[in-house]
Design a protein around this motif. Structure first.
Motif, PDB file in Angstrom:
ATOM      1  N   GLY A   1       0.809  -1.206   0.000  1.00 15.63           N
ATOM      2  CA  GLY A   1       0.000   0.000   0.000  1.00 15.63           C
ATOM      3  C   GLY A   1       0.843   1.257   0.000  1.00 15.63           C
ATOM      4  O   GLY A   1       2.069   1.219  -0.057  1.00 15.63           O
ATOM      5  N   GLU A   2       0.166   2.395   0.085  1.00 16.90           N
ATOM      6  CA  GLU A   2       0.809   3.695   0.033  1.00 16.90           C
ATOM      7  C   GLU A   2       0.544   4.471   1.326  1.00 16.90           C
ATOM      8  O   GLU A   2      -0.462   4.249   1.997  1.00 16.90           O
ATOM      9  CB  GLU A   2       0.275   4.504  -1.154  1.00 16.90           C
ATOM     10  N   PRO A   3       1.449   5.404   1.688  1.00 14.80           N
ATOM     11  CA  PRO A   3       1.182   6.251   2.857  1.00 14.80           C
ATOM     12  C   PRO A   3      -0.106   7.040   2.643  1.00 14.80           C
ATOM     13  O   PRO A   3      -0.484   7.346   1.509  1.00 14.80           O
ATOM     14  CB  PRO A   3       2.403   7.182   2.905  1.00 14.80           C
ATOM     15  N   PRO A   4      -0.800   7.399   3.726  1.00 15.47           N
ATOM     16  CA  PRO A   4      -2.081   8.120   3.587  1.00 15.47           C
ATOM     17  C   PRO A   4      -1.879   9.543   3.091  1.00 15.47           C
ATOM     18  O   PRO A   4      -0.794  10.125   3.211  1.00 15.47           O
ATOM     19  CB  PRO A   4      -2.641   8.101   5.012  1.00 15.47           C
ATOM     20  N   ASP A   5      -2.932  10.104   2.529  1.00 17.20           N
ATOM     21  CA  ASP A   5      -2.946  11.483   2.063  1.00 17.20           C
ATOM     22  C   ASP A   5      -2.885  12.410   3.273  1.00 17.20           C
ATOM     23  O   ASP A   5      -3.755  12.350   4.140  1.00 17.20           O
ATOM     24  CB  ASP A   5      -4.233  11.730   1.265  1.00 17.20           C
ATOM     25  N   PRO A   6      -1.873  13.281   3.385  1.00 19.59           N
ATOM     26  CA  PRO A   6      -1.779  14.166   4.563  1.00 19.59           C
ATOM     27  C   PRO A   6      -2.903  15.180   4.660  1.00 19.59           C
ATOM     28  O   PRO A   6      -3.037  15.852   5.678  1.00 19.59           O
ATOM     29  CB  PRO A   6      -0.426  14.866   4.362  1.00 19.59           C
ATOM     30  N   ALA A   7      -3.701  15.298   3.623  1.00 17.72           N
ATOM     31  CA  ALA A   7      -4.871  16.170   3.691  1.00 17.72           C
ATOM     32  C   ALA A   7      -6.121  15.409   4.117  1.00 17.72           C
ATOM     33  O   ALA A   7      -7.177  16.027   4.339  1.00 17.72           O
ATOM     34  CB  ALA A   7      -5.116  16.831   2.338  1.00 17.72           C
ATOM     35  N   ALA A   8      -6.025  14.075   4.236  1.00 15.52           N
ATOM     36  CA  ALA A   8      -7.199  13.272   4.607  1.00 15.52           C
ATOM     37  C   ALA A   8      -6.742  11.999   5.298  1.00 15.52           C
ATOM     38  O   ALA A   8      -6.876  10.889   4.761  1.00 15.52           O
ATOM     39  CB  ALA A   8      -8.027  12.955   3.364  1.00 15.52           C
ATOM     40  N   TYR A   9      -6.170  12.144   6.488  1.00 11.48           N
ATOM     41  CA  TYR A   9      -5.711  10.980   7.231  1.00 11.48           C
ATOM     42  C   TYR A   9      -6.893  10.127   7.670  1.00 11.48           C
ATOM     43  O   TYR A   9      -7.977  10.656   7.980  1.00 11.48           O
ATOM     44  CB  TYR A   9      -4.910  11.410   8.457  1.00 11.48           C
ATOM     45  N   PRO A  10      -6.715   8.800   7.740  1.00  9.31           N
ATOM     46  CA  PRO A  10      -7.810   7.934   8.215  1.00  9.31           C
ATOM     47  C   PRO A  10      -8.058   8.125   9.709  1.00  9.31           C
ATOM     48  O   PRO A  10      -7.179   8.583  10.442  1.00  9.31           O
ATOM     49  CB  PRO A  10      -7.277   6.535   7.913  1.00  9.31           C
ATOM     50  N   ALA A  11      -9.238   7.771  10.141  1.00 13.93           N
ATOM     51  CA  ALA A  11      -9.551   7.812  11.566  1.00 13.93           C
ATOM     52  C   ALA A  11      -8.735   6.746  12.286  1.00 13.93           C
ATOM     53  O   ALA A  11      -8.281   5.769  11.691  1.00 13.93           O
ATOM     54  CB  ALA A  11     -11.043   7.575  11.774  1.00 13.93           C
ATOM     55  N   GLY A  12      -8.541   6.942  13.590  1.00  7.34           N
ATOM     56  CA  GLY A  12      -7.803   5.980  14.383  1.00  7.34           C
ATOM     57  C   GLY A  12      -6.309   6.048  14.118  1.00  7.34           C
ATOM     58  O   GLY A  12      -5.756   7.103  13.808  1.00  7.34           O
ATOM     59  N   CYS A  13      -5.649   4.907  14.203  1.00 10.62           N
ATOM     60  CA  CYS A  13      -4.218   4.836  13.925  1.00 10.62           C
ATOM     61  C   CYS A  13      -3.987   5.091  12.443  1.00 10.62           C
ATOM     62  O   CYS A  13      -4.620   4.460  11.589  1.00 10.62           O
ATOM     63  CB  CYS A  13      -3.680   3.460  14.328  1.00 10.62           C
ATOM     64  N   ARG A  14      -3.070   5.975  12.121  1.00 13.99           N
ATOM     65  CA  ARG A  14      -2.832   6.329  10.721  1.00 13.99           C
ATOM     66  C   ARG A  14      -2.189   5.198   9.927  1.00 13.99           C
ATOM     67  O   ARG A  14      -2.216   5.205   8.699  1.00 13.99           O
ATOM     68  CB  ARG A  14      -1.972   7.591  10.651  1.00 13.99           C
ATOM     69  N   PHE A  15      -1.648   4.233  10.624  1.00 12.88           N
ATOM     70  CA  PHE A  15      -1.013   3.111   9.944  1.00 12.88           C
ATOM     71  C   PHE A  15      -1.984   1.958   9.699  1.00 12.88           C
ATOM     72  O   PHE A  15      -1.668   1.040   8.945  1.00 12.88           O
ATOM     73  CB  PHE A  15       0.188   2.626  10.766  1.00 12.88           C
ATOM     74  N   HIS A  16      -3.164   1.998  10.283  1.00 10.37           N
ATOM     75  CA  HIS A  16      -4.017   0.808  10.264  1.00 10.37           C
ATOM     76  C   HIS A  16      -4.417   0.322   8.869  1.00 10.37           C
ATOM     77  O   HIS A  16      -4.562  -0.891   8.666  1.00 10.37           O
ATOM     78  CB  HIS A  16      -5.264   1.010  11.156  1.00 10.37           C
ATOM     79  N   PRO A  17      -4.593   1.193   7.838  1.00 10.91           N
ATOM     80  CA  PRO A  17      -4.947   0.645   6.523  1.00 10.91           C
ATOM     81  C   PRO A  17      -3.864  -0.262   5.928  1.00 10.91           C
ATOM     82  O   PRO A  17      -4.163  -1.088   5.062  1.00 10.91           O
ATOM     83  CB  PRO A  17      -5.138   1.906   5.656  1.00 10.91           C
ATOM     84  N   ARG A  18      -2.619  -0.139   6.396  1.00  6.92           N
ATOM     85  CA  ARG A  18      -1.518  -0.948   5.861  1.00  6.92           C
ATOM     86  C   ARG A  18      -1.050  -2.012   6.858  1.00  6.92           C
ATOM     87  O   ARG A  18      -0.134  -2.774   6.556  1.00  6.92           O
ATOM     88  CB  ARG A  18      -0.342  -0.044   5.500  1.00  6.92           C
ATOM     89  N   CYS A  19      -1.647  -2.055   8.014  1.00  8.85           N
ATOM     90  CA  CYS A  19      -1.170  -2.921   9.092  1.00  8.85           C
ATOM     91  C   CYS A  19      -1.804  -4.309   9.003  1.00  8.85           C
ATOM     92  O   CYS A  19      -3.030  -4.431   8.987  1.00  8.85           O
ATOM     93  CB  CYS A  19      -1.494  -2.283  10.444  1.00  8.85           C
ATOM     94  N   PRO A  20      -1.003  -5.374   8.975  1.00 10.82           N
ATOM     95  CA  PRO A  20      -1.563  -6.726   8.866  1.00 10.82           C
ATOM     96  C   PRO A  20      -2.116  -7.283  10.175  1.00 10.82           C
ATOM     97  O   PRO A  20      -2.754  -8.330  10.172  1.00 10.82           O
ATOM     98  CB  PRO A  20      -0.364  -7.547   8.392  1.00 10.82           C
ATOM     99  N   ILE A  21      -1.878  -6.600  11.291  1.00 10.53           N
ATOM    100  CA  ILE A  21      -2.339  -7.115  12.584  1.00 10.53           C
ATOM    101  C   ILE A  21      -3.311  -6.150  13.259  1.00 10.53           C
ATOM    102  O   ILE A  21      -3.500  -6.201  14.466  1.00 10.53           O
ATOM    103  CB  ILE A  21      -1.142  -7.413  13.515  1.00 10.53           C
TER     104      ILE A  21
END
Length: 311
Positions: free
Chosen positions: A264-284
């Motif tokens: 995956g790719e790092p999140p857009d700094p203008a629209a970070y995801p809710a919660g932990c910013r790493f969670h969309p790429r995190c396998p655990i």
């Protein structure tokens, strides 16, 4: 007392109706004579944080302290003292060297700005000594930046940073874009300088191998936040899954089975995801990771992580 401290540092940029969160709530500190590495992917906020620590940009929020004195609200005298005490070596060394000035004049600039009482002869001697200290020749001070290779230009920038004998030098991507042999020579030069000088160093890089060689402590930044901070001696046992992924990506590292290659790719700094910013790429990741943002808290002495699973 710490040499340099940043508390809750934030830097937001406003662009055409939306907000870019380049650095978002960073706490960072350095002790005297320490070598600290700041590691992360491109776009993670490393260089922006460096500019904040140098006061080249004012933080949107947060406070910066140097030897206990608050810099944000400091007057001209305090700022002048800080600019002599903290020097920098930038990633694009060629762009940081004025092509119209001789190398001697470039390296002398900190002394001309902050130590004119030295006199021209003394300044010239210190410039020559600084050039020799970084592996160049005394006579190189009569030449111009375009006459040198990329690695030599970084040595010139380093000589300029060292000439005023500062207690802290910030270095941004000191080996990027250079041949491996040149990288090795620069890393050995910085290692030697750490042993012989009184300066502390903050090394900003995406190269964990270089940080392992130069630093005693490493801070890992992702999407504008510090996600882990640990001693180099503990670098092979990271707790945050992002640090584990960075280690697994090192070609020379034999990665344990529990480590993985990051997708995956790092999140857009203008629209970070809710919660932990790493969670969309995190396998655990777990459900809590998508709802709450973990705080950087101490796991054991000298080791902090911003991860619910790590705790």
């Amino acid at each position: 007392m710490n040499l340099l401290e940043g508390h809750g540092l934030r830097k937001y940029y406003h662009r055409r109706g939306y907000q870019i969160q380049a650095v978002d709530g960073v706490d960072i500190s350095m002790k005297e004579h320490e070598a600290l590495g700041l590691v992360g992917e491109s776009g993670s906020g490393k260089s922006t944080l460096m500019r904040l620590l140098l006061l080249l940009e004012r933080p949107s929020a947060g406070d910066l302290y140097f030897r206990g004195g608050k810099l944000n609200s400091g007057g001209a005298q305090r700022w002048s003292h800080f600019r002599r005490e903290v020097q920098a070596v930038f990633q694009d060394a060629a762009a940081s060297l004025n092509p119209r000035l001789s190398v001697g004049r470039i390296v002398a600039e900190p002394l001309l700005n902050f130590g004119p009482e030295l006199g021209s002869h003394r300044i010239d001697e210190r410039v020559a000594a600084a050039l020799e200290r970084v592996g160049l020749q005394r006579d190189d001070r009569r030449r111009y930046p375009h006459e040198f290779s990329g690695g030599q230009q970084r040595r010139i920038a380093l000589a300029r940073a060292l000439v005023a004998d500062p207690p802290l030098i910030l270095c941004d991507e000191i080996t990027s874009g250079l041949d491996l042999s040149v990288q090795a020579k620069l890393l050995n030069l910085f290692r030697d300088l750490q042993e012989e000088s009184r300066a502390g160093f903050l090394f900003i890089s995406h190269d964990l191998g270089a940080m392992r060689y130069l630093c005693s402590r490493v801070a890992v930044i992702y999407a504008g936040k510090i996600v882990e901070e640990l001693p180099v001696s503990s670098l092979e046992q990271p707790l945050h899954p992002y640090t584990q992924a960075l280690l697994a990506a090192e070609a020379q590292l034999f990665a344990p089975s529990e480590m993985y290659l990051l997708e995956g790719e790092p999140p857009d700094p203008a629209a970070y995801p809710a919660g932990c910013r790493f969670h969309p790429r995190c396998p655990i990741r777990m459900k809590r990771c998508t709802e709450e943002s973990p705080r950087l808290t101490t796991v054991k002495v000298g080791h902090r992580a911003a991860c619910f699973i790590a705790h």
